[in-house]
Design a protein around this motif. Sequence first.
Motif, mmCIF file in Angstrom:
data_model
loop_
_atom_site.group_PDB
_atom_site.id
_atom_site.type_symbol
_atom_site.label_atom_id
_atom_site.label_comp_id
_atom_site.label_asym_id
_atom_site.label_seq_id
_atom_site.Cartn_x
_atom_site.Cartn_y
_atom_site.Cartn_z
ATOM 1 N N ALA A 118 41.324 53.257 42.352
ATOM 2 C CA ALA A 118 40.465 52.236 42.951
ATOM 3 C C ALA A 118 40.563 52.230 44.474
ATOM 4 C CB ALA A 118 40.819 50.862 42.391
ATOM 5 N N PHE A 119 41.703 52.675 44.983
ATOM 6 C CA PHE A 119 41.884 52.670 46.430
ATOM 7 C C PHE A 119 41.766 54.066 47.045
ATOM 8 C CE2 PHE A 119 43.728 48.670 45.096
ATOM 9 C CZ PHE A 119 43.159 47.806 46.027
ATOM 10 N N THR A 120 41.278 55.015 46.227
ATOM 11 C CA THR A 120 41.068 56.376 46.723
ATOM 12 C C THR A 120 39.578 56.581 46.946
ATOM 13 O OG1 THR A 120 42.790 56.954 45.161
ATOM 14 C CG2 THR A 120 41.706 58.775 46.259
ATOM 15 N N PRO A 121 39.180 57.211 48.051
ATOM 16 C CA PRO A 121 37.742 57.459 48.221
ATOM 17 C C PRO A 121 37.234 58.441 47.178
ATOM 18 C CG PRO A 121 39.013 58.543 49.949
ATOM 19 C CD PRO A 121 39.973 57.705 49.178
ATOM 20 N N GLY A 122 35.978 58.286 46.799
ATOM 21 C CA GLY A 122 35.402 59.179 45.798
ATOM 22 C C GLY A 122 33.902 58.980 45.704
ATOM 23 N N VAL A 123 33.282 59.731 44.793
ATOM 24 C CA VAL A 123 31.839 59.626 44.585
ATOM 25 C C VAL A 123 31.472 58.201 44.187
ATOM 26 C CG1 VAL A 123 29.929 60.385 43.122
ATOM 27 C CG2 VAL A 123 31.626 62.035 43.928
ATOM 28 N N GLY A 124 30.538 57.611 44.917
ATOM 29 C CA GLY A 124 30.101 56.263 44.578
ATOM 30 C C GLY A 124 31.030 55.190 45.123
ATOM 31 N N GLY A 125 31.930 55.542 46.043
ATOM 32 C CA GLY A 125 32.738 54.530 46.713
ATOM 33 C C GLY A 125 34.232 54.697 46.520
ATOM 34 N N SER A 126 34.675 54.890 45.256
ATOM 35 C CA SER A 126 36.112 55.027 45.019
ATOM 36 C C SER A 126 36.355 56.059 43.925
ATOM 37 C CB SER A 126 36.702 53.682 44.585
ATOM 38 O OG SER A 126 36.412 53.449 43.229
ATOM 39 N N GLY A 127 37.613 56.314 43.684
ATOM 40 C CA GLY A 127 37.991 57.252 42.634
ATOM 41 C C GLY A 127 37.571 56.795 41.241
ATOM 42 N N LEU A 128 37.102 55.551 41.139
ATOM 43 C CA LEU A 128 36.645 55.052 39.847
ATOM 44 C C LEU A 128 35.233 55.544 39.514
ATOM 45 C CD1 LEU A 128 37.895 51.344 40.045
ATOM 46 C CD2 LEU A 128 39.028 53.278 38.976
ATOM 47 N N GLY A 129 34.586 56.215 40.492
ATOM 48 C CA GLY A 129 33.286 56.826 40.218
ATOM 49 C C GLY A 129 32.098 55.908 40.445
ATOM 50 N N LYS B 136 19.537 42.876 32.137
ATOM 51 C CA LYS B 136 19.995 43.251 33.468
ATOM 52 C C LYS B 136 20.411 44.705 33.486
ATOM 53 C CE LYS B 136 21.777 38.689 34.743
ATOM 54 N NZ LYS B 136 23.011 37.928 35.032
ATOM 55 N N GLU B 137 20.537 45.238 34.708
ATOM 56 C CA GLU B 137 20.972 46.620 34.839
ATOM 57 C C GLU B 137 21.927 46.736 36.023
ATOM 58 O OE1 GLU B 137 16.909 47.474 35.390
ATOM 59 O OE2 GLU B 137 17.150 48.283 37.403
ATOM 60 N N ARG B 138 22.838 47.673 35.925
ATOM 61 C CA ARG B 138 23.743 47.938 37.030
ATOM 62 C C ARG B 138 23.204 49.126 37.815
ATOM 63 N NH1 ARG B 138 28.438 47.635 34.623
ATOM 64 N NH2 ARG B 138 28.595 45.548 35.435
ATOM 65 N N ILE B 139 22.977 48.933 39.100
ATOM 66 C CA ILE B 139 22.531 50.057 39.926
ATOM 67 C C ILE B 139 23.773 50.863 40.272
ATOM 68 C CG2 ILE B 139 21.269 50.776 41.979
ATOM 69 C CD1 ILE B 139 19.842 48.140 41.990
ATOM 70 N N VAL B 140 23.868 52.065 39.726
ATOM 71 C CA VAL B 140 25.103 52.830 39.900
ATOM 72 C C VAL B 140 25.294 53.232 41.349
ATOM 73 C CG1 VAL B 140 25.296 53.685 37.542
ATOM 74 C CG2 VAL B 140 23.981 54.983 39.213
ATOM 75 N N GLY B 141 26.561 53.253 41.736
ATOM 76 C CA GLY B 141 26.900 53.619 43.104
ATOM 77 C C GLY B 141 26.903 52.445 44.065
ATOM 78 N N THR B 142 26.789 51.224 43.542
ATOM 79 C CA THR B 142 26.738 50.067 44.442
ATOM 80 C C THR B 142 28.063 49.313 44.508
ATOM 81 O OG1 THR B 142 25.740 48.811 42.625
ATOM 82 C CG2 THR B 142 24.256 49.655 44.319
ATOM 83 N N GLY B 143 29.087 49.834 43.869
ATOM 84 C CA GLY B 143 30.410 49.224 44.024
ATOM 85 C C GLY B 143 30.801 48.304 42.885
ATOM 86 N N ILE B 144 32.087 47.996 42.845
ATOM 87 C CA ILE B 144 32.656 47.341 41.671
ATOM 88 C C ILE B 144 32.285 45.859 41.560
ATOM 89 C CG2 ILE B 144 34.890 46.726 42.728
ATOM 90 C CD1 ILE B 144 36.122 47.826 40.025
ATOM 91 N N VAL C 201 24.830 62.673 45.398
ATOM 92 C CA VAL C 201 25.988 63.141 44.622
ATOM 93 C C VAL C 201 26.149 62.302 43.355
ATOM 94 C CG1 VAL C 201 28.457 63.622 44.680
ATOM 95 C CG2 VAL C 201 27.104 63.855 46.765
ATOM 96 N N VAL C 202 25.910 60.993 43.479
ATOM 97 C CA VAL C 202 26.005 60.121 42.304
ATOM 98 C C VAL C 202 24.970 60.534 41.258
ATOM 99 C CG1 VAL C 202 25.630 57.763 41.480
ATOM 100 C CG2 VAL C 202 26.973 58.155 43.551
ATOM 101 N N ALA C 203 23.727 60.734 41.724
ATOM 102 C CA ALA C 203 22.643 61.060 40.790
ATOM 103 C C ALA C 203 22.851 62.412 40.114
ATOM 104 C CB ALA C 203 21.301 61.035 41.528
ATOM 105 N N SER C 204 23.664 63.266 40.728
ATOM 106 C CA SER C 204 23.860 64.585 40.117
ATOM 107 C C SER C 204 25.257 64.760 39.511
ATOM 108 C CB SER C 204 23.583 65.692 41.145
ATOM 109 O OG SER C 204 24.378 65.502 42.289
ATOM 110 N N THR C 205 26.053 63.692 39.484
ATOM 111 C CA THR C 205 27.361 63.797 38.814
ATOM 112 C C THR C 205 27.583 62.696 37.786
ATOM 113 O OG1 THR C 205 28.393 62.555 40.616
ATOM 114 C CG2 THR C 205 28.572 64.953 40.708
#
Lengths: 328, 217
Positions: free
Chosen positions: B40-51, A290-298, A82-86
């Motif tokens: 940030a505390f809502t589920p979403g694509v990639g973990g949270s609503g932040l995307g 460096k690069e950020r691997i998307v979908g790995t969290g904040i 889903v990440v790769a397609s959005t």
Amino acid sequence: MLIRKPRSNEIRPSEITPRHVFENRRQFMTGVGMVGLGAIAGGSLGGLLAPETASAATTLATIKNDKYTLAGLGEAAPTDKVVASTYNNFYEFGTGKGDPADNSKDFQPLPWTVTVDGAVENPGTYDFDDLINPHQLEERVYRFRCVEAWSMVVPWVGISLGEVIRRLGPTSNAKYVAFETLYDPERMPGQNRSPIPWPYVEGLRMDEAMHDLSLLTVGMYGEVLPNQNGAPIRLIVPWKYGFKSIKSIVRISFVEDQPPCTWNIANAREYGFYSNVNPEVDHPRWSQAKERIVGTGIFAERRKTEMLNGYADQVGSLYDGMDMSKYY
Amino acid sequence: MTQKSVSGAASRPGNFRRAASKVAVFIICLMPLAWVIWLAFTPGVGGSGLGPNPQEFLNRFLGDWALRFLLIALAVTPIRMLLRWNWVFRFRRMLGLYAFFYVSLHLTSYVVLDKQFFWDEIWSDIVKRTFITVGMASFVMLIPLAVTSTAGMVKRLGANRWRRLHQIVYLIAPLACLHFFMMRKGVQLEPMIYAGIATVLLMIRIWHRFRSRPGAG
């Protein structure tokens, strides 16, 4: 140039089961070496599916290429589908990362033709099926590095670009291969604005195009390529920044001189012809170290970008003796 | 200021309305922040609503709102000039401070989430990347304006010096717009809209000045 209109009752090439699928049907049914159970060769058996099903994700019959696997990249899992397609760039559908998925919903990729011209023995306008079906679809997991310092790990499905080129038969005058994206503002609403010049064009040196890594891509995650990711046919050149991997290709030209490339036209200081992934050559506006691997969290740590995106041992020799900071 | 003393102390309901309106605007201005915390505390694509790229999303979101508040604060004076809505003036300081608040968060998210405290990377960004140099310059120039925003500071500086100091904002706003424009790839519409609004807000001032003082050229 030969365009043949099929009769309405005629079996289209897209409806014919490819020989390799038919001959391997037992293996196909047990799913050995195949992706998905009861997989349908999408694009190939597309006609058997109800239209609703066909427009949704369609599973492709592929073999996994053992040279390019998840384990080979040292990764446990690919990027979330889903990440790769959005989350991606495809300015033809808007400049925001979510725009391509939002604005390409009505895009009908098929029927599709690709014009082949220039210094080549078999020029013409090829139907999508005629271009793809003679080849075996294979799945390859590649690292995808965007010039914007983010990356993904994606299982692409496609065919070797080199094999297609061999079939088309470039003449000795062909030093480069040029590619062009569809220009049709009615189908691609982002083209009603001009953040970059249209149509999108890209190019490779012949030896780059012939390299085994270059993949003419028709799917990802075992399924037909989503519209937003460049349906129905795109390029994947994993050792170069993502924008070199041109989407929704309608023309392949074999040319003698280095062809123009869209981002180079838009901003020559920031984007060169080669655009090889290189942690040592900064983009003028940010570091490429460096690069950020998307979908790995904040709070995920960034990954150190590798020379030629980790494919240096395979493609490094293409650039022997070339100053990579001059030819960026 | 004068109408304050006229309608002032005698009418309690007026005071209450003023205080209530300030609280209301204060809370409204916090809404973008509340929204992004909610995401940030809502589920979403990639973990949270932040995307899928939350660092980028957060940084751009906060930057967008910093620029918006800067332009909103800059709109107060033209609104007063053109529409004679004098009451908007009482929100000017708060709006300006909110611009500073959001730009501080924007910068914090860059240092903490984007660069993860790699100070050498941050320093080379500031030195080498023009759009970051420009952004950082406009942030630094906002600091003295925020610091001198209190009534006490206006008094200490004197109204004239205070006003002259705060005219730096006429430089800050174009720089902030330039920062946004340079950050985007290609020629994009959105940064140009912001730049256009900033231009209009500054042009109204110039036009007003020439109109009200025809002698001064």
